[in-house]
Structures are given as C-alpha cells and as structure tokens.
Motif scaffolding. Sequence first.
Motif, PDB file in Angstrom:
ATOM      1  N   ARG A 213       0.804  -1.217   0.176  1.00 41.87           N
ATOM      2  CA  ARG A 213      -0.147   0.083  -0.092  1.00 41.87           C
ATOM      3  C   ARG A 213       0.742   1.283  -0.085  1.00 41.87           C
ATOM      4  O   ARG A 213       0.448   2.202   0.246  1.00 41.87           O
ATOM      5  CB  ARG A 213      -0.847   0.001   1.327  1.00 41.87           C
ATOM      6  CG  ARG A 213      -1.910  -1.051   1.222  1.00 41.87           C
ATOM      7  CD  ARG A 213      -3.064  -0.942   0.147  1.00 41.87           C
ATOM      8  NE  ARG A 213      -4.182  -1.497   0.104  1.00 41.87           N
ATOM      9  CZ  ARG A 213      -4.134  -2.820  -0.348  1.00 41.87           C
ATOM     10  NH1 ARG A 213      -3.240  -3.283  -1.043  1.00 41.87           N
ATOM     11  NH2 ARG A 213      -5.195  -3.593  -0.303  1.00 41.87           N
ATOM     12  N   ALA A 214       2.250   1.134  -0.445  1.00 40.68           N
ATOM     13  CA  ALA A 214       3.090   2.256  -0.284  1.00 40.68           C
ATOM     14  C   ALA A 214       3.107   3.434   0.645  1.00 40.68           C
ATOM     15  O   ALA A 214       3.124   4.209   0.832  1.00 40.68           O
ATOM     16  CB  ALA A 214       2.659   3.244  -1.552  1.00 40.68           C
ATOM     17  N   ASP A 215       3.218   2.236   1.970  1.00 42.69           N
ATOM     18  CA  ASP A 215       3.153   3.177   3.277  1.00 42.69           C
ATOM     19  C   ASP A 215       4.390   4.195   3.339  1.00 42.69           C
ATOM     20  O   ASP A 215       4.243   5.360   3.877  1.00 42.69           O
ATOM     21  CB  ASP A 215       3.335   2.258   4.486  1.00 42.69           C
ATOM     22  CG  ASP A 215       1.837   1.461   4.723  1.00 42.69           C
ATOM     23  OD1 ASP A 215       1.169   2.058   5.393  1.00 42.69           O
ATOM     24  OD2 ASP A 215       1.482   0.343   3.832  1.00 42.69           O
ATOM     25  N   ILE A 216       5.527   3.755   2.878  1.00 45.51           N
ATOM     26  CA  ILE A 216       6.753   4.727   3.126  1.00 45.51           C
ATOM     27  C   ILE A 216       6.530   5.909   2.079  1.00 45.51           C
ATOM     28  O   ILE A 216       7.020   6.929   2.426  1.00 45.51           O
ATOM     29  CB  ILE A 216       8.092   3.584   2.662  1.00 45.51           C
ATOM     30  CG1 ILE A 216       8.316   2.867   3.742  1.00 45.51           C
ATOM     31  CG2 ILE A 216       9.241   4.513   2.397  1.00 45.51           C
ATOM     32  CD1 ILE A 216       9.541   1.865   3.502  1.00 45.51           C
ATOM     33  N   SER A 217       5.966   5.542   1.115  1.00 48.02           N
ATOM     34  CA  SER A 217       5.810   6.725   0.207  1.00 48.02           C
ATOM     35  C   SER A 217       4.954   7.878   0.701  1.00 48.02           C
ATOM     36  O   SER A 217       5.247   8.832   0.616  1.00 48.02           O
ATOM     37  CB  SER A 217       4.935   5.976  -1.097  1.00 48.02           C
ATOM     38  OG  SER A 217       4.430   7.415  -1.864  1.00 48.02           O
ATOM     39  N   ALA A 218       4.090   7.437   1.785  1.00 47.17           N
ATOM     40  CA  ALA A 218       3.566   8.378   2.357  1.00 47.17           C
ATOM     41  C   ALA A 218       4.185   9.525   3.266  1.00 47.17           C
ATOM     42  O   ALA A 218       3.700  10.818   3.157  1.00 47.17           O
ATOM     43  CB  ALA A 218       2.557   7.886   3.579  1.00 47.17           C
ATOM     44  N   ILE A 219       5.379   9.310   3.529  1.00 44.00           N
ATOM     45  CA  ILE A 219       6.171  10.151   4.336  1.00 44.00           C
ATOM     46  C   ILE A 219       7.085  10.837   3.300  1.00 44.00           C
ATOM     47  O   ILE A 219       7.836  11.853   3.711  1.00 44.00           O
ATOM     48  CB  ILE A 219       6.919   9.544   5.626  1.00 44.00           C
ATOM     49  CG1 ILE A 219       7.068  10.441   6.474  1.00 44.00           C
ATOM     50  CG2 ILE A 219       7.916   8.607   5.017  1.00 44.00           C
ATOM     51  CD1 ILE A 219       6.251  11.000   7.461  1.00 44.00           C
ATOM     52  N   ILE A 220       7.012  10.247   2.058  1.00 40.82           N
ATOM     53  CA  ILE A 220       8.027  10.987   1.211  1.00 40.82           C
ATOM     54  C   ILE A 220       7.282  12.127   0.360  1.00 40.82           C
ATOM     55  O   ILE A 220       7.536  13.167   0.136  1.00 40.82           O
ATOM     56  CB  ILE A 220       8.872  10.040   0.545  1.00 40.82           C
ATOM     57  CG1 ILE A 220       9.746   9.242   1.418  1.00 40.82           C
ATOM     58  CG2 ILE A 220       9.494  10.741  -0.677  1.00 40.82           C
ATOM     59  CD1 ILE A 220      10.315   8.046   0.643  1.00 40.82           C
ATOM     60  N   ASN A 221       6.103  11.412  -0.525  1.00 42.37           N
ATOM     61  CA  ASN A 221       5.355  12.311  -1.346  1.00 42.37           C
ATOM     62  C   ASN A 221       4.033  12.708  -0.858  1.00 42.37           C
ATOM     63  O   ASN A 221       3.243  13.442  -1.345  1.00 42.37           O
ATOM     64  CB  ASN A 221       5.309  11.747  -2.804  1.00 42.37           C
ATOM     65  CG  ASN A 221       4.485  10.308  -2.775  1.00 42.37           C
ATOM     66  OD1 ASN A 221       4.164  10.330  -1.776  1.00 42.37           O
ATOM     67  ND2 ASN A 221       4.755   9.753  -3.881  1.00 42.37           N
ATOM     68  N   GLY A 222       3.797  11.876   0.369  1.00 47.04           N
ATOM     69  CA  GLY A 222       2.540  12.336   0.857  1.00 47.04           C
ATOM     70  C   GLY A 222       1.212  11.444   0.506  1.00 47.04           C
ATOM     71  O   GLY A 222      -0.018  11.504   0.947  1.00 47.04           O
ATOM     72  N   TYR A 223       1.351  10.491  -0.224  1.00 46.90           N
ATOM     73  CA  TYR A 223       0.344   9.855  -0.933  1.00 46.90           C
ATOM     74  C   TYR A 223       0.675   8.188  -0.579  1.00 46.90           C
ATOM     75  O   TYR A 223       1.640   7.769  -0.397  1.00 46.90           O
ATOM     76  CB  TYR A 223       0.194   9.833  -2.308  1.00 46.90           C
ATOM     77  CG  TYR A 223      -0.372  11.038  -2.857  1.00 46.90           C
ATOM     78  CD1 TYR A 223      -1.687  11.363  -3.052  1.00 46.90           C
ATOM     79  CD2 TYR A 223       0.305  12.321  -3.093  1.00 46.90           C
ATOM     80  CE1 TYR A 223      -2.347  12.706  -3.313  1.00 46.90           C
ATOM     81  CE2 TYR A 223       0.061  13.363  -3.373  1.00 46.90           C
ATOM     82  CZ  TYR A 223      -1.519  13.739  -3.634  1.00 46.90           C
ATOM     83  OH  TYR A 223      -1.840  14.700  -3.755  1.00 46.90           O
ATOM     84  N   LYS A 224      -0.488   7.444  -0.469  1.00 44.56           N
ATOM     85  CA  LYS A 224      -0.424   6.240  -0.295  1.00 44.56           C
ATOM     86  C   LYS A 224      -1.546   5.501  -0.782  1.00 44.56           C
ATOM     87  O   LYS A 224      -2.344   6.150  -1.608  1.00 44.56           O
ATOM     88  CB  LYS A 224      -0.165   5.528   1.198  1.00 44.56           C
ATOM     89  CG  LYS A 224      -1.551   5.648   2.037  1.00 44.56           C
ATOM     90  CD  LYS A 224      -1.349   5.028   3.323  1.00 44.56           C
ATOM     91  CE  LYS A 224      -2.520   4.415   3.893  1.00 44.56           C
ATOM     92  NZ  LYS A 224      -2.265   3.765   5.263  1.00 44.56           N
ATOM     93  N   LEU A 225      -1.398   4.149  -1.039  1.00 45.65           N
ATOM     94  CA  LEU A 225      -2.485   3.360  -1.757  1.00 45.65           C
ATOM     95  C   LEU A 225      -3.728   3.031  -1.005  1.00 45.65           C
ATOM     96  O   LEU A 225      -3.341   2.426   0.145  1.00 45.65           O
ATOM     97  CB  LEU A 225      -1.846   2.455  -2.691  1.00 45.65           C
ATOM     98  CG  LEU A 225      -0.745   2.749  -3.731  1.00 45.65           C
ATOM     99  CD1 LEU A 225      -0.149   1.793  -4.191  1.00 45.65           C
ATOM    100  CD2 LEU A 225      -1.301   3.557  -4.885  1.00 45.65           C
ATOM    101  N   MET A 226      -4.722   2.970  -1.276  1.00 41.37           N
ATOM    102  CA  MET A 226      -6.010   2.402  -0.664  1.00 41.37           C
ATOM    103  C   MET A 226      -6.806   1.752  -1.792  1.00 41.37           C
ATOM    104  O   MET A 226      -6.906   2.128  -2.834  1.00 41.37           O
ATOM    105  CB  MET A 226      -6.531   3.524   0.163  1.00 41.37           C
ATOM    106  CG  MET A 226      -5.811   4.192   1.064  1.00 41.37           C
ATOM    107  SD  MET A 226      -6.925   5.101   2.244  1.00 41.37           S
ATOM    108  CE  MET A 226      -7.452   3.955   3.304  1.00 41.37           C
ATOM    109  N   ALA A 227      -7.233   0.640  -1.445  1.00 40.88           N
ATOM    110  CA  ALA A 227      -8.183  -0.149  -2.193  1.00 40.88           C
ATOM    111  C   ALA A 227      -9.533   0.355  -2.511  1.00 40.88           C
ATOM    112  O   ALA A 227     -10.256   1.173  -1.752  1.00 40.88           O
ATOM    113  CB  ALA A 227      -8.497  -1.350  -1.684  1.00 40.88           C
TER     114      ALA A 227
END
Lengths: 232, 373
Positions: A213-227
């Motif tokens: 769900r791209a959790d690490i992405s959230a703290i870098i670009n602010g977005y994560k994935l959700m179904a």
Amino acid sequence: MVILLEMVKVKTAGVRVLHWVIFLSTVSLVLTGLYIADPFWLSGSGEAYQTFVMAKIRLIHFLSAIALDVAFLMRLYIAFFSIFHTDWREVLPSPGNVEEAWQSFHFYWTLEGEQRERRWIDPFDGITFHLLHLVLLLQLFTGFALYVSGIEMVAGVWGLWAKTLHVATDWTLVVFGGLPGVRLMHHFTLWLVVSGAFLHIYLQIWKTIKLQRADISAIINGYKLMAVKRGK
Amino acid sequence: MSDVKDQVKFLTTIDRREFMGLCAQISVVLGLGNSMVPKIAEALEGAARKPSIIWLHFQECTGDSEAFLRTTSPSVAELVLDILSIDYHETIMAASGDQAEQLLSKTMKENKGKYLVICEGAIPLATPPGPAGLRGGYLTIGNKTGLQIAQEVCADAAAVICVGNCSSYGGVQAQRPNPTGAVGVGEALGIKTVNIPACPHNPVNSIATVVNYLLLGSLPPTDRFGRPLFAYEGRIHDQCTRRSHFDAGQFVTEWGSEEAKKGFCLYKMGCKGPQTYNNCNKARYNDHTGWPIGAGHGCVGCSEPKFWDTMSPFYKRLEGVEVPFGGVESTADKVGLALTGAAAAGAAVHAVYTFNKKKEHEERIIDREKEGK
C-alpha cells in the motif's frame, strides 16, 4: 483477484518536513550523544586551544536537541489544529484503538485475523508513536535538566531561560536521584529511542513490501494506496 | 618553632597579617569585594558578638575536624580561641567525662538561643537488636543516643550548621544497606540546617557561613539541599582547571599515561565533576594549595547527597544498572544494546516467518472505512 488501488493524500508537506527534521536531529543526537557519553574517537591533538572537538560536538548535540524539540512542539500543534487533518485522536490510546492495535499486532505476526485499512495513522502505529514520543519527552526533560545544571548565577533574559528550565526539569532530579541518575536515564533512554526507531523503520518497510500500500511513500510524497474496488 | 616560648607565642598571639589574609579569603568566598574586608575583620573581632560554638560529633571519622584544624591562616589557636569561641568540641577540648558534660550544659544555658551548633557525622536512627534496644542506639555518648543529644543541643541553637557529607546527608554510612539507619542531622531532627558537605568539608566554607551570620545576623541563602549558594552554586566541571582539555576532547584514558602527565581531562576516568556542586577549585584544600582534580584524581562527587551510592563506581562515568532479574550489575550500554539487539532479532524472526508464509492475506485486509469527511 483484482484490486483497484487509488492514491490518497495522507500527509501534508509540513508533516513530512517535520518528520524528516525529527529523523535527522534524532540521528545527530544519537551519534553526538554516544560521543559525549564516551569520547571514543576524534580526540583533540596538539594544544587545548588548537582544538575544540568536544565543545563542537556538544554544540551540535544542543542545536539538534533544540531542532528536535521545536519540531516536536510544531508537530503537536499540527496534531490538534491542522486544517488538513487533526490526528491527535489516532495517537491517543482509547479502548477501540487498543483493541484494533492488538488485532494488527496479531495480524503482523500470524497474517491471520483481520487488518483494517486505514487512511490516517492506524491504531498500532498510533499507540507505538505515542510511546516513542513519551520517550522523546523524557529525553527532552532529562536533557534540559543536564543542560541547565551548568548554568549558574545569571540574570536577565538568559537567567529567565535558566529559571524556566529549572522549573520545567527539576522534578527529574527528584525522580531519578540527582544528576547521576538523570544522566544515566538520559543515556539509557537513548537506547529506547534507537530500538523504537529501529522497530518503526522495520515495520514501515515490512508493511510496504507485504501489504503493498506504499506506506513509505506517504512520508516522502504524501500519498499512499488504498483499495477502491475488489473483484475476481 | 624552635623553643616552647615561641610555640606559646605562636599559639596565643594574633598575627594581624594572617588575620587580614583570612578576612580577604572569606570575602572572596562570599563573593564580596575588597571593601568588605574591614567589615569582616570587624565582625570577627567584635568580642561582644563572638559566637559561642558547640561542635557535636556523631557517626564520623573526625575528618571534618581535621580539615578544620588544618587551616594555617588562621591557625587553629586563633580559630578556637580568638575568632570563634568553640566552647565544646569533643576532640580538641581539654575537659573530659563529667567536666565535659557540665561544660556543654553550661554553654547551652548561658548562651540560650544564641549559640551556633556545628554538627559532624550522621545520626543513626535504627534500633539495635537485643533486649535493651533503643532507637538510635548504635551511637551513644554518656548513656544518651546521638539523636537525643542532637535534639537537646539543637533545640536552643540560633542555627545548626552541618559540616561534611555525613551530617549533611548521612555520608558513607547511610549508603546501602545502611545497617544503622544513618541519616543527616537535618533529616533526623526534621529541621532546616545549613549544609557544608564534602568529604571533608572545606573549612573556608564553614567559617564563611559563620561570618555571614555574624555580618548579617542571618544564614546565607541555600540551594534545595541546604548548601550555601556562595560555595555550591556552580559545578566542579564548569570551574575546572582542566575544562579546556574537556572541550578540546583531550582525555586521560589510563593512569600514569602521557595524557595524565599532561593534565588532560579526567572525564573518561569517571570524574564526577559534571554532576557535583562545590567550590573546590576556587577555595581549595590544604591551605588553598590543592584539590583532587588538581592532584590528578577525578572528582568523586563527595558534596552531593547519597554520594557513595549515586557516584560509584568512582572510576567509571556512569553507574551500573541493576537488572531486575538476576540482579546482575550491568551498564546502561549493555542493557540498551541488548534491547536493540532483541528488537533486531525479533524483526529478523518476524521477517523470515512472514515472508515465508505462503498465505493469501490480501483478503484479510478490510477495505477502507468510509471516510466521513
């Protein structure tokens, strides 16, 4: 199985910047703190006036501590007054939170039971962040108690600062048994921060790989994935 | 001092130069200027106001009396006879037995509410085993316990000054397991005392406290441990002669090494200067010639409450951590590294287990809750 995933904004730029300020200052504090505790490398050579190693390392330690504390307070403000999302409820343990955090813990170890997908900080993270920040607060108080112990006989604004620190931190001297106990606690808490930070980083990497769900992405670009949609 | 006549002369006359030297030193310790030296001299000379002092000994090694008697300016005789009126001091008084006890009660009666009590040594509060068990019975003088003596003498005193760590906070005998239940005088009597801790205390500080009382009629302001701020406001570390080596990162790592000879910082040898408040470097011992760090030994923190328990081990920077299970003395680093290692091991086990588990867990993830906003 087909899952439609959607990119969802979960963290604002401010929160992300503060996170990395806290990260960098913590790394700096751990490294300089270990040096101050036991100056094992970089010993000054030549005459004392030609080198200033310990003083510089301590200066970096103090500046990093100020950066960490200011970032901490700003993050605390955002948690309550953000116009994007106030997240203090997720971080405070509540009966519902604790139960869901326990379910998550169970899921992380067994991949069984259920894991609720959350847009904001999920309860397991929330409660562990809560504990980690309490540890950071303890570092803040013991650290300033050690810091103010070297300030004597001052007046004016600087004296007011020293007095404020005394009022804020003198209780640590009582609780931990004087400066030696505070110093020991400050040093030991370093390891709590290190192990806590390690577990946090591991869990986020694990979640990113395992749950996708791209959790690490959230703290870098602010977005994560959700179904959004599931189908066969 | 070649003959007896000279000795007698030395013991009985006041050397004005030495006396003024003492006044100047006290002025420095109290943080006053040159202009105050005559006033200090006046306060000390004023015969009418010469304070009567009762010096009490409890659980101690007489080290503080020794330190007090080692002052050369003023000499012992000047101190005892001319400057102060030490009416009762078990170690140096000529009287003994009944005579001494009478002297004590006489001094107390004649100077009721005006005399100063200087205490040396801790007061035991535990009750010894046995049929005649008496609270505080580990210390008795003339069939009275130390506690009773202290209560009687301190009740009518103008002020109680505790010299040395023992009378201030209990000292070494109050450390674990503290079999005699030793505590400081202030704690034993439940009164506020002026504490001049250190092991031994620096006599300049105790005399300065008395002078402060003579000059102003009040005791000096103290910190929360009852220590006069004029002497105990600053840390050893911040006034250390070796501080520049600390800031330069130049440390002694081995006794007798080249670094030790160069006078580098003793931080890594367990010096407790960074957590100890005292004016050792300003006042110094032995006629103001030396002090521990100056002599090449780290500070052991002897002017801090519970100094033995909290400051040991003396040659390591941080005390050991008592691990709850097994009671093994460890260090914060070992416990911390073990914690971090356990976290890493747990993570490794977790990773190996979960990444090898061939299980479809995707359907376990419950879709996002309907966000209200």
